[in-house]
Design an enzyme around this catalytic site. Structure first.
Site, PDB file in Angstrom:
ATOM      1  CG  HIS A 153      -1.708  -1.224   1.423  1.00 18.50           C
ATOM      2  ND1 HIS A 153      -2.981  -1.424   0.944  1.00 18.50           N
ATOM      3  CD2 HIS A 153      -1.344  -2.384   2.035  1.00 18.50           C
ATOM      4  CE1 HIS A 153      -3.385  -2.644   1.275  1.00 18.50           C
ATOM      5  NE2 HIS A 153      -2.399  -3.246   1.925  1.00 18.50           N
ATOM      6  CE  LYS A 280      11.678  18.813 -10.755  1.00 20.58           C
ATOM      7  NZ  LYS A 280      10.411  19.074 -11.444  1.00 20.58           N
ATOM      8  CD  GLU A 287       8.397  11.576 -15.188  1.00 24.75           C
ATOM      9  OE1 GLU A 287       7.480  12.394 -15.228  1.00 24.75           O
ATOM     10  OE2 GLU A 287       9.598  11.911 -15.110  1.00 24.75           O
TER      11      GLU A 287
END
Ligand code: ARG
Length: 454
Positions: A153, A280, A287
């Site tokens: 979870h 960044k 992705e």
């Protein structure tokens, strides 16, 4: 190719709508191999003289060389790869070329080409799966004993190791390999000789043709052979599941490489920056892999839907099988290559892993097992540990820093040795069963994989 019956030429829009040569030309090598095998069988059946066969074979070999050199002009007026090559052959060698299509249809031809294409691409994919497994094994070995929390979870569950976690993906890719090999046995059957639907009155030696093309056998029903695209659907499913596994790995690495987890650092070469935010470093490869898995499912579903309502046998809908098939192979092949590189270049950050895995709550289940060993039924032990956890969380105390009095206030079953449970070395050493994350198991599995993948 069918002037006899028609008095009007095909409309330009119909040509544009129906042409497939812009993409099915990718199968030129297989188309040519199939034609040479077919021509040889024609010669052996006395339909071609040896000279005619040689003219066909040499003509096709010349076309092959020209295509590979980029000197072949493809024409959408000739619809597909099959007619482009055949018509060029006839242009080059004359009447013998016009005999090639005896006892053959584009229906068995296209099924042959796509089967040969699938077989070749499956073999490439099998190699790439091996490379990806090797990269994971190498990384698993490098950080075999670095401990991290395992999650269910996405909540901290129990301690595992980076080695154990990465080897889970090696197992998945091994099943992908087995699945693809099994699929290959059904791909590698020759439909040539099935003609348009009902074979031919001119009987060529199907088994000889199949053997020349490296097929393991011939199809047993001409109608099934022409209508069947199961081998494409199976292949697309196998590729989809590879995509699923890479996508799940991607998600793990997106999390691991975030500042919040910090378990790993992806290389600069396998991440990208932001055009706006100078700090960044984005896990784009992960992705994209996650995103492209959706595209693989789309390819599978589009062919499933294209096939499901078709009456036997060939219907032009089946032409829609090719772009999804090609796209899935290309997508998976690039995904495997870039992910293997990225995993090989990634670093694990042992300090961040150690900090996270030091959370004593990860050993709450071990604490229940401790009570079980002292004769407490598991359900009761679960409750007694739950109470200890509530006390610890409620008072802002780490579970392993509760006092003996606090433990005893919950249950006299807690002994003086309760603190030994919070030793991670002990926690791993106790898990001796096959499949559990202990050092010996991981070492054994690493040794197995290194030998198996050598
Ligand atoms: N380009 C066609 C395909 O991909 C080849 C078979 C054409 N057969 C036909 N009867 N029109 O399916």
């Amino acid at each position: 190719m069918w002037n006899g019956r028609f008095s009007q030429p095909t409309a330009d829009l119909v040509l544009q709508y129906g042409e497939s040569v812009s993409y099915d030309r990718k199968m030129y090598r297989h188309d040519i191999a199939g034609s040479i095998a077919h021509a040889r069988a024609q010669m052996n059946a006395g339909l071609l003289t040896p000279e005619e066969f040689e003219a066909i074979r040499d003509g096709l070999t010349g076309i092959l060389a020209d295509i590979e050199a980029g000197n072949f002009t493809w024409s959408t007026r000739l619809e597909d790869v099959h007619m482009n090559i055949e018509s060029e052959l006839t242009r080059r060698i004359g009447p013998a070329g016009a005999k090639l299509h005896t006892a053959r249809s584009r229906n068995d031809q296209v099924a042959t080409d796509t089967r040969l294409y699938c077989r070749a691409e499956i073999d490439t994919t099998l190699h790439l799966l091996r490379d990806m497994q090797r990269a994971l094994v190498m990384k698993a070995e490098e950080y075999a004993e670095v401990r991290i929390p395992g999650y269910t979870h996405l909540q901290r569950a129990q301690p595992v190791t980076v080695g154990h976690h990465l080897l889970a993906y090696v197992e998945m890719l091994e099943r992908d390999t087995a699945r693809l090999r099994d699929c290959r046995t059904r791909v590698n059957i020759s439909p040539l000789g099935s003609g348009a639907i009902a074979g031919s009155t001119i009987n060529l030696d199907r088994r000889a043709i199949a053997a020349e093309l490296g097929f393991d056998g011939v199809t047993e029903n001409s109608m099934d052979a022409i209508a069947d695209r199961d081998y494409i659907l199976e292949t697309l499913f196998c590729l989809s599941l590879i995509g699923t596994h890479l996508s799940r790995l991607s998600e793990d690495l997106v999390l691991w490489s975030s500042a919040e987890f910090g378990y790993c650092t992806l290389s600069d070469a396998h991440t990208t920056g932001s055009s706006l935010m100078p700090q960044k470093k984005n896990p784009d490869v992960c992705e994209l892999t996650r995103g492209k898995s959706g595209r693989l499912y789309g390819n599978l579903v589009s062919v499933m839907v294209a096939v499901k309502g078709l009456p036997l046998t060939y219907n032009r809908d089946l032409q829609e099988d090719k772009e999804p098939l090609f796209d899935s192979f290309e997508t998976v092949s690039l995904a495997l290559r870039v992910n293997a590189e990225m995993v090989a270049a990634m670093r694990i950050n042992p300090e961040r892993c150690a900090a996270a895995v030091s959370d004593p709550l990860l050993l709450a289940t071990d604490l229940a097992d401790y009570l079980v060993r002292r004769g407490v039924p598991f359900r009761r032990a679960h409750e007694l540990v739950g109470k200890a956890v509530a006390l610890a969380v409620g008072s802002g105390t780490p579970l392993n820093k509760l006092t003996q009095e606090q433990f005893r206030s919950i249950s006299p079953e807690y002994g003086d040795d309760v603190y030994s449970v919070f030793d991670l070395n002990r926690a791993f050493a106790l898990r001796t069963n096959p499949g559990a994350p202990n050092a010996a198991n991981t070492a054994r599995r690493l040794a197995y994989w290194k030998e198996h993948l050598a």
